[in-house]
Design a protein around this motif. Structure first.
Motif, PDB file in Angstrom:
ATOM      1  N   ASN A 145      -5.227   4.291  -4.278  1.00  0.00           N
ATOM      2  CA  ASN A 145      -3.938   3.868  -3.722  1.00  0.00           C
ATOM      3  C   ASN A 145      -3.911   3.850  -2.195  1.00  0.00           C
ATOM      4  O   ASN A 145      -3.034   3.219  -1.594  1.00  0.00           O
ATOM      5  CB  ASN A 145      -2.813   4.770  -4.233  1.00  0.00           C
ATOM      6  CG  ASN A 145      -2.534   4.575  -5.709  1.00  0.00           C
ATOM      7  OD1 ASN A 145      -3.150   3.733  -6.363  1.00  0.00           O
ATOM      8  ND2 ASN A 145      -1.618   5.359  -6.249  1.00  0.00           N
ATOM      9  N   TYR A 146      -4.845   4.551  -1.558  1.00  0.00           N
ATOM     10  CA  TYR A 146      -4.866   4.563  -0.093  1.00  0.00           C
ATOM     11  C   TYR A 146      -5.358   3.239   0.487  1.00  0.00           C
ATOM     12  O   TYR A 146      -5.089   2.927   1.648  1.00  0.00           O
ATOM     13  CB  TYR A 146      -5.771   5.687   0.423  1.00  0.00           C
ATOM     14  CG  TYR A 146      -5.256   7.066   0.113  1.00  0.00           C
ATOM     15  CD1 TYR A 146      -4.157   7.590   0.791  1.00  0.00           C
ATOM     16  CD2 TYR A 146      -5.859   7.845  -0.872  1.00  0.00           C
ATOM     17  CE1 TYR A 146      -3.675   8.857   0.498  1.00  0.00           C
ATOM     18  CE2 TYR A 146      -5.389   9.117  -1.171  1.00  0.00           C
ATOM     19  CZ  TYR A 146      -4.293   9.612  -0.485  1.00  0.00           C
ATOM     20  OH  TYR A 146      -3.815  10.865  -0.779  1.00  0.00           O
ATOM     21  N   TYR A 147      -6.054   2.462  -0.310  1.00  0.00           N
ATOM     22  CA  TYR A 147      -6.729   1.265   0.197  1.00  0.00           C
ATOM     23  C   TYR A 147      -5.764   0.088   0.232  1.00  0.00           C
ATOM     24  O   TYR A 147      -5.805  -0.814  -0.594  1.00  0.00           O
ATOM     25  CB  TYR A 147      -7.963   0.973  -0.649  1.00  0.00           C
ATOM     26  CG  TYR A 147      -9.043   2.014  -0.466  1.00  0.00           C
ATOM     27  CD1 TYR A 147     -10.121   1.786   0.377  1.00  0.00           C
ATOM     28  CD2 TYR A 147      -8.966   3.246  -1.113  1.00  0.00           C
ATOM     29  CE1 TYR A 147     -11.101   2.748   0.568  1.00  0.00           C
ATOM     30  CE2 TYR A 147      -9.938   4.217  -0.930  1.00  0.00           C
ATOM     31  CZ  TYR A 147     -10.999   3.961  -0.089  1.00  0.00           C
ATOM     32  OH  TYR A 147     -11.966   4.921   0.102  1.00  0.00           O
ATOM     33  N   LYS A 159       4.531   6.611  -0.149  1.00  0.00           N
ATOM     34  CA  LYS A 159       3.279   7.358  -0.118  1.00  0.00           C
ATOM     35  C   LYS A 159       2.303   6.801  -1.142  1.00  0.00           C
ATOM     36  O   LYS A 159       2.701   6.203  -2.141  1.00  0.00           O
ATOM     37  CB  LYS A 159       3.539   8.837  -0.403  1.00  0.00           C
ATOM     38  CG  LYS A 159       4.436   9.517   0.620  1.00  0.00           C
ATOM     39  CD  LYS A 159       4.711  10.961   0.238  1.00  0.00           C
ATOM     40  CE  LYS A 159       5.616  11.632   1.251  1.00  0.00           C
ATOM     41  NZ  LYS A 159       5.920  13.034   0.876  1.00  0.00           N
ATOM     42  N   ALA A 160       1.032   7.044  -0.891  1.00  0.00           N
ATOM     43  CA  ALA A 160       0.008   6.615  -1.842  1.00  0.00           C
ATOM     44  C   ALA A 160       0.133   7.394  -3.148  1.00  0.00           C
ATOM     45  O   ALA A 160      -0.034   6.832  -4.238  1.00  0.00           O
ATOM     46  CB  ALA A 160      -1.375   6.806  -1.233  1.00  0.00           C
ATOM     47  N   ASP A 164       1.507  13.664  -1.830  1.00  0.00           N
ATOM     48  CA  ASP A 164       1.058  13.553  -0.442  1.00  0.00           C
ATOM     49  C   ASP A 164       2.143  14.008   0.532  1.00  0.00           C
ATOM     50  O   ASP A 164       3.341  13.946   0.244  1.00  0.00           O
ATOM     51  CB  ASP A 164       0.677  12.111  -0.117  1.00  0.00           C
ATOM     52  CG  ASP A 164      -0.660  11.715  -0.719  1.00  0.00           C
ATOM     53  OD1 ASP A 164      -1.308  12.575  -1.344  1.00  0.00           O
ATOM     54  OD2 ASP A 164      -1.051  10.542  -0.569  1.00  0.00           O
ATOM     55  N   PHE A 168       2.326   5.633   4.047  1.00  0.00           N
ATOM     56  CA  PHE A 168       1.686   4.486   4.678  1.00  0.00           C
ATOM     57  C   PHE A 168       2.303   4.255   6.057  1.00  0.00           C
ATOM     58  O   PHE A 168       3.500   4.447   6.266  1.00  0.00           O
ATOM     59  CB  PHE A 168       1.861   3.239   3.810  1.00  0.00           C
ATOM     60  CG  PHE A 168       1.121   3.311   2.505  1.00  0.00           C
ATOM     61  CD1 PHE A 168      -0.259   3.240   2.472  1.00  0.00           C
ATOM     62  CD2 PHE A 168       1.807   3.464   1.312  1.00  0.00           C
ATOM     63  CE1 PHE A 168      -0.952   3.314   1.274  1.00  0.00           C
ATOM     64  CE2 PHE A 168       1.132   3.535   0.107  1.00  0.00           C
ATOM     65  CZ  PHE A 168      -0.252   3.462   0.083  1.00  0.00           C
ATOM     66  N   GLN A 173      -1.943  10.347   7.420  1.00  0.00           N
ATOM     67  CA  GLN A 173      -2.273  10.107   6.015  1.00  0.00           C
ATOM     68  C   GLN A 173      -3.744  10.416   5.746  1.00  0.00           C
ATOM     69  O   GLN A 173      -4.136  10.724   4.617  1.00  0.00           O
ATOM     70  CB  GLN A 173      -1.971   8.659   5.634  1.00  0.00           C
ATOM     71  CG  GLN A 173      -2.108   8.372   4.141  1.00  0.00           C
ATOM     72  CD  GLN A 173      -2.002   6.888   3.821  1.00  0.00           C
ATOM     73  OE1 GLN A 173      -2.700   6.064   4.400  1.00  0.00           O
ATOM     74  NE2 GLN A 173      -1.114   6.549   2.898  1.00  0.00           N
ATOM     75  N   ASP A 176      -4.254  13.648   3.900  1.00  0.00           N
ATOM     76  CA  ASP A 176      -4.038  13.570   2.453  1.00  0.00           C
ATOM     77  C   ASP A 176      -5.263  12.972   1.760  1.00  0.00           C
ATOM     78  O   ASP A 176      -5.679  13.438   0.693  1.00  0.00           O
ATOM     79  CB  ASP A 176      -2.809  12.715   2.144  1.00  0.00           C
ATOM     80  CG  ASP A 176      -1.510  13.382   2.554  1.00  0.00           C
ATOM     81  OD1 ASP A 176      -1.390  14.606   2.397  1.00  0.00           O
ATOM     82  OD2 ASP A 176      -0.605  12.670   3.025  1.00  0.00           O
ATOM     83  N   PHE A 177      -5.827  11.937   2.371  1.00  0.00           N
ATOM     84  CA  PHE A 177      -7.030  11.309   1.823  1.00  0.00           C
ATOM     85  C   PHE A 177      -8.180  12.312   1.788  1.00  0.00           C
ATOM     86  O   PHE A 177      -8.889  12.436   0.778  1.00  0.00           O
ATOM     87  CB  PHE A 177      -7.397  10.091   2.671  1.00  0.00           C
ATOM     88  CG  PHE A 177      -8.633   9.371   2.222  1.00  0.00           C
ATOM     89  CD1 PHE A 177      -8.623   8.593   1.073  1.00  0.00           C
ATOM     90  CD2 PHE A 177      -9.809   9.453   2.954  1.00  0.00           C
ATOM     91  CE1 PHE A 177      -9.770   7.914   0.659  1.00  0.00           C
ATOM     92  CE2 PHE A 177     -10.955   8.783   2.551  1.00  0.00           C
ATOM     93  CZ  PHE A 177     -10.931   8.010   1.399  1.00  0.00           C
TER      94      PHE A 177
END
Length: 205
Positions: A145-147, A159-160, A164, A168, A173, A176-177
């Motif tokens: 979801n971060y991508y 948020k992704a 988190d 975004f 962020q 979180d990743f």
């Protein structure tokens, strides 16, 4: 001026191994790496901290060769290394190395510095499946979801993932990743004090 931050996320290596490799790197670059106590701020120090799986290096704010250092660590330690960067509080990004080779890149605002071709944009889109292939225990569903390419509508609370802390459009962020990858950000959340060893870290230009 916004926030600038550069880090190496070293997979599967202890802090002892990473510190030794960094010391070898500074010798190769005719620099120095000497343990130093924290006085006030840590912006001028290198911080090395980790857990039982991975190690994080946070570079001093006057060090600009974070990609080169990450590539070096990946090659000499024969492992995977993320070169993380926050740029001027506007974005976070990474280059992912394995054994010294670039395997993946991600930037949520690929046209930030200049207009890129579609091919170049695709190169910075990131491929989470590559990360999962190289890092044992990381699941696609936990990072995919971060991508996302950011646009003006992303500077909100979306948020992704629900758990988190950052959404975004927020540079932090990246933390979180990193958490999804079991890579720590080596500073205490309450007082900002570094978790790990601190060093004066310089190389020759």
């Amino acid at each position: 001026m916004g926030m600038f931050l550069a880090m190496s996320g070293v997979i599967g290596k202890s802090t002892k191994e990473v510190i030794q490799a960094l010391q070898d790197y500074t010798k190769f670059k005719k620099g120095t790496m000497e343990e130093a106590a924290v006085v006030n701020e840590t912006f001028d120090l290198c911080v090395v901290g980790g857990n039982d799986k991975n190690t994080t290096v946070v570079y001093p704010d006057d060090f600009f060769e974070w990609d080169e250092a990450s590539e070096y660590l990946s090659k000499v330690l024969n492992t995977s290394v993320f070169s993380f960067h926050i740029h001027d509080s506007d974005l976070w990004m990474y280059i992912f190395y394995n054994c010294g080779n670039v395997e993946d890149k991600f930037n949520p605002i690929p046209n930030y510095w200049e207009e890129l071709s579609q091919t170049e944009i695709e190169e910075w889109r990131g491929k989470p499946e590559i990360i999962c292939n190289f890092i044992q225990g990381v699941l696609l569903k936990d990072i995919e979801n971060y991508y996302k390419v950011w646009d003006e509508d992303d500077f909100n609370e979306e948020k992704a993932y629900e758990e988190d802390e950052f959404g975004f459009g927020e540079d932090w962020q990246v933390v979180d990743f990193m958490d999804k990858l079991n890579i720590i950000y080596p500073f205490d959340k309450e007082n900002g004090f570094p978790i790990g060893k601190t060093y004066k870290f310089t190389i020759q230009d």
